[in-house]
Design a protein around this motif. Structure first.
Motif, PDB file in Angstrom:
ATOM      1  N   PRO A   1       0.809  -1.223   0.000  1.00  0.00           N
ATOM      2  CA  PRO A   1       0.000   0.000   0.000  1.00  0.00           C
ATOM      3  C   PRO A   1       0.839   1.269   0.000  1.00  0.00           C
ATOM      4  N   SER A   2       2.066   1.200   0.483  1.00  0.00           N
ATOM      5  CA  SER A   2       2.920   2.385   0.529  1.00  0.00           C
ATOM      6  C   SER A   2       3.243   2.915  -0.865  1.00  0.00           C
ATOM      7  N   GLU A   3       3.078   2.082  -1.890  1.00  0.00           N
ATOM      8  CA  GLU A   3       3.362   2.503  -3.260  1.00  0.00           C
ATOM      9  C   GLU A   3       2.150   3.151  -3.940  1.00  0.00           C
ATOM     10  N   MET A   4       0.998   3.070  -3.280  1.00  0.00           N
ATOM     11  CA  MET A   4      -0.256   3.495  -3.901  1.00  0.00           C
ATOM     12  C   MET A   4      -0.262   4.978  -4.253  1.00  0.00           C
ATOM     13  N   ARG A   5       0.062   5.821  -3.303  1.00  0.00           N
ATOM     14  CA  ARG A   5      -0.016   7.259  -3.531  1.00  0.00           C
ATOM     15  C   ARG A   5       0.920   7.691  -4.657  1.00  0.00           C
ATOM     16  N   ALA A   6       2.157   7.199  -4.627  1.00  0.00           N
ATOM     17  CA  ALA A   6       3.119   7.579  -5.658  1.00  0.00           C
ATOM     18  C   ALA A   6       2.638   7.142  -7.037  1.00  0.00           C
ATOM     19  N   ALA A   7       2.041   5.965  -7.117  1.00  0.00           N
ATOM     20  CA  ALA A   7       1.550   5.471  -8.400  1.00  0.00           C
ATOM     21  C   ALA A   7       0.423   6.359  -8.929  1.00  0.00           C
ATOM     22  N   LEU A   8      -0.489   6.768  -8.063  1.00  0.00           N
ATOM     23  CA  LEU A   8      -1.610   7.611  -8.494  1.00  0.00           C
ATOM     24  C   LEU A   8      -1.131   9.006  -8.893  1.00  0.00           C
ATOM     25  N   VAL A   9      -0.194   9.551  -8.140  1.00  0.00           N
ATOM     26  CA  VAL A   9       0.352  10.869  -8.478  1.00  0.00           C
ATOM     27  C   VAL A   9       1.077  10.809  -9.814  1.00  0.00           C
ATOM     28  N   ARG A  10       1.863   9.752 -10.016  1.00  0.00           N
ATOM     29  CA  ARG A  10       2.612   9.608 -11.269  1.00  0.00           C
ATOM     30  C   ARG A  10       1.657   9.468 -12.456  1.00  0.00           C
ATOM     31  N   MET A  11       0.584   8.704 -12.273  1.00  0.00           N
ATOM     32  CA  MET A  11      -0.385   8.534 -13.353  1.00  0.00           C
ATOM     33  C   MET A  11      -1.070   9.850 -13.707  1.00  0.00           C
ATOM     34  N   ALA A  12      -1.372  10.656 -12.697  1.00  0.00           N
ATOM     35  CA  ALA A  12      -1.999  11.952 -12.962  1.00  0.00           C
ATOM     36  C   ALA A  12      -1.067  12.847 -13.771  1.00  0.00           C
ATOM     37  N   SER A  13       0.213  12.843 -13.413  1.00  0.00           N
ATOM     38  CA  SER A  13       1.189  13.654 -14.141  1.00  0.00           C
ATOM     39  C   SER A  13       1.359  13.166 -15.571  1.00  0.00           C
ATOM     40  N   GLU A  14       1.491  11.862 -15.736  1.00  0.00           N
ATOM     41  CA  GLU A  14       1.641  11.299 -17.080  1.00  0.00           C
ATOM     42  C   GLU A  14       0.374  11.511 -17.903  1.00  0.00           C
ATOM     43  N   GLY A  15      -0.773  11.396 -17.246  1.00  0.00           N
ATOM     44  CA  GLY A  15      -2.033  11.583 -17.944  1.00  0.00           C
ATOM     45  C   GLY A  15      -2.186  12.999 -18.468  1.00  0.00           C
ATOM     46  N   ARG A  16      -1.794  13.979 -17.679  1.00  0.00           N
ATOM     47  CA  ARG A  16      -1.858  15.368 -18.129  1.00  0.00           C
ATOM     48  C   ARG A  16      -0.986  15.574 -19.372  1.00  0.00           C
ATOM     49  N   GLN A  17       0.186  14.959 -19.357  1.00  0.00           N
ATOM     50  CA  GLN A  17       1.075  15.093 -20.509  1.00  0.00           C
ATOM     51  C   GLN A  17       0.465  14.459 -21.754  1.00  0.00           C
ATOM     52  N   ILE A  18      -0.161  13.317 -21.584  1.00  0.00           N
ATOM     53  CA  ILE A  18      -0.807  12.638 -22.707  1.00  0.00           C
ATOM     54  C   ILE A  18      -1.916  13.500 -23.294  1.00  0.00           C
ATOM     55  N   LEU A  19      -2.723  14.088 -22.412  1.00  0.00           N
ATOM     56  CA  LEU A  19      -3.868  14.891 -22.871  1.00  0.00           C
ATOM     57  C   LEU A  19      -3.428  16.196 -23.518  1.00  0.00           C
ATOM     58  N   GLN A  20      -2.246  16.659 -23.189  1.00  0.00           N
ATOM     59  CA  GLN A  20      -1.744  17.902 -23.775  1.00  0.00           C
ATOM     60  C   GLN A  20      -1.094  17.700 -25.134  1.00  0.00           C
ATOM     61  N   GLN A  21      -0.748  16.477 -25.466  1.00  0.00           N
ATOM     62  CA  GLN A  21      -0.020  16.207 -26.711  1.00  0.00           C
ATOM     63  C   GLN A  21      -0.778  16.622 -27.971  1.00  0.00           C
ATOM     64  N   PRO A  22      -2.081  16.305 -28.114  1.00  0.00           N
ATOM     65  CA  PRO A  22      -2.779  16.736 -29.345  1.00  0.00           C
ATOM     66  C   PRO A  22      -2.795  18.244 -29.503  1.00  0.00           C
ATOM     67  N   ALA A  23      -3.005  18.974 -28.384  1.00  0.00           N
ATOM     68  CA  ALA A  23      -3.043  20.440 -28.447  1.00  0.00           C
ATOM     69  C   ALA A  23      -1.680  20.979 -28.861  1.00  0.00           C
ATOM     70  N   ALA A  24      -0.613  20.352 -28.313  1.00  0.00           N
ATOM     71  CA  ALA A  24       0.734  20.798 -28.669  1.00  0.00           C
ATOM     72  C   ALA A  24       1.014  20.545 -30.140  1.00  0.00           C
ATOM     73  N   ALA A  25       0.529  19.382 -30.647  1.00  0.00           N
ATOM     74  CA  ALA A  25       0.755  19.050 -32.055  1.00  0.00           C
ATOM     75  C   ALA A  25       0.014  20.017 -32.970  1.00  0.00           C
ATOM     76  N   ASP A  26      -1.226  20.392 -32.553  1.00  0.00           N
ATOM     77  CA  ASP A  26      -2.010  21.307 -33.379  1.00  0.00           C
ATOM     78  C   ASP A  26      -1.377  22.688 -33.430  1.00  0.00           C
ATOM     79  N   GLY A  27      -0.712  23.068 -32.298  1.00  0.00           N
ATOM     80  CA  GLY A  27      -0.106  24.393 -32.264  1.00  0.00           C
ATOM     81  C   GLY A  27       1.139  24.417 -33.102  1.00  0.00           C
TER      82      GLY A  27
END
Length: 261
Positions: free
Chosen positions: A235-261
């Motif tokens: 369970p000690s790994e849970m928080r870090a995994a969720l935080v990392r996924m949120a950060s990676e997810g934001r980057q993924i969602l920003q990629q199409p906008a960056a490509a369009d720009g």
């Protein structure tokens, strides 16, 4: 020289296993087949589903239902999951799981955990979960047949479906507090998980389950399974995994906008 028969089944690889687990965890309902205790004939019914901390299906059924008598008389059963979508219903993935049913006795830790996880997934069941004639059954997979679409058939073992992690019990003990916290304070992050990793539409997504391999989220009638990059070992790994996924997810969602720009 005679032609060799064409092999129907494909080798069971990691992609097939992930699809199978996705079908199981995303299923809100399934078709349950049992054996009638009087005639021995097969009986198929629809049941609402959840999963235990190790991925085994959970059902809540009334003693008045025909399939309950079947499960008590003979624990062998089969569960079909996988919903049809647009077009040909037979072109969509589905899986038939051969299971053995175990009734969970009230007052046991296993029953309490099943009830908690089931109500997270099926909140309307709160209306009748306490009725004396309703019981939880845990369906333990023995084998499975996966059809991933035309020409994509696989035979799976119980080991392919069940999450055999040494962290299961510890994660179960801390799961509800993590889910409550995420749903109360981090709904934006949950929506990011759904959109970035499950290609889901934006919406008011909430978390309903968390285990060693991933999380389960729902929005209205839609449900998604999202896997961790690596299984949690504690369970000690849970928080870090969720935080990392949120950060990676934001980057993924920003990629199409960056490509369009």
């Amino acid at each position: 020289m005679q032609d060799q028969p064409k092999e129907v089944l494909r080798p069971t690889d990691e992609e097939a296993i992930r699809l199978a687990k996705t079908l199981l965890h995303e299923a809100r309902y399934g078709a349950l087949a049992t054996l009638d205790p009087q005639s021995g004939a097969p009986v198929a019914t629809r049941v609402a589903l959840a999963t235990d901390i190790d991925g085994c299906p959970l059902i809540l059924v009334s003693a008045l239902s025909a399939h309950t008598g079947g499960l008590v008389g003979d624990p062998r059963c089969s569960l079909l999951v996988g919903e049809p979508g647009k077009g040909d219903p037979l072109a969509h993935p589905r899986m038939s799981i051969a299971c053995r049913a175990t009734k969970l006795e009230r007052g046991t830790p296993e029953q309490a955990r099943a009830e908690r996880r089931y109500l997270n997934r099926q909140p309307k069941a709160k209306l009748y979960v306490g009725f004396a004639d309703f019981s939880f059954f845990r369906l333990e997979p023995q084998s499975a047949s996966l059809n991933g679409g035309f020409g994509k058939a696989y035979a799976l073992t119980a080991q392919n479906l069940v999450i055999a992690s040494p962290a299961n019990e510890a994660l179960a003990a801390s799961e509800q507090s993590a889910i409550t916290h995420m749903n109360s304070d981090h709904r934006e992050a949950i929506a990011i998980y759904a959109r970035a990793f499950a290609k889901a539409l934006d919406g008011d997504w909430i978390m309903t389950g968390l285990d060693a391999e991933g999380i389960d989220v729902v929005c209205g009638e839609a449900s998604r399974r999202i896997f961790f990059a690596e299984p949690l070992q504690s369970p000690s790994e849970m928080r870090a995994a969720l935080v990392r996924m949120a950060s990676e997810g934001r980057q993924i969602l920003q990629q199409p906008a960056a490509a369009d720009g």
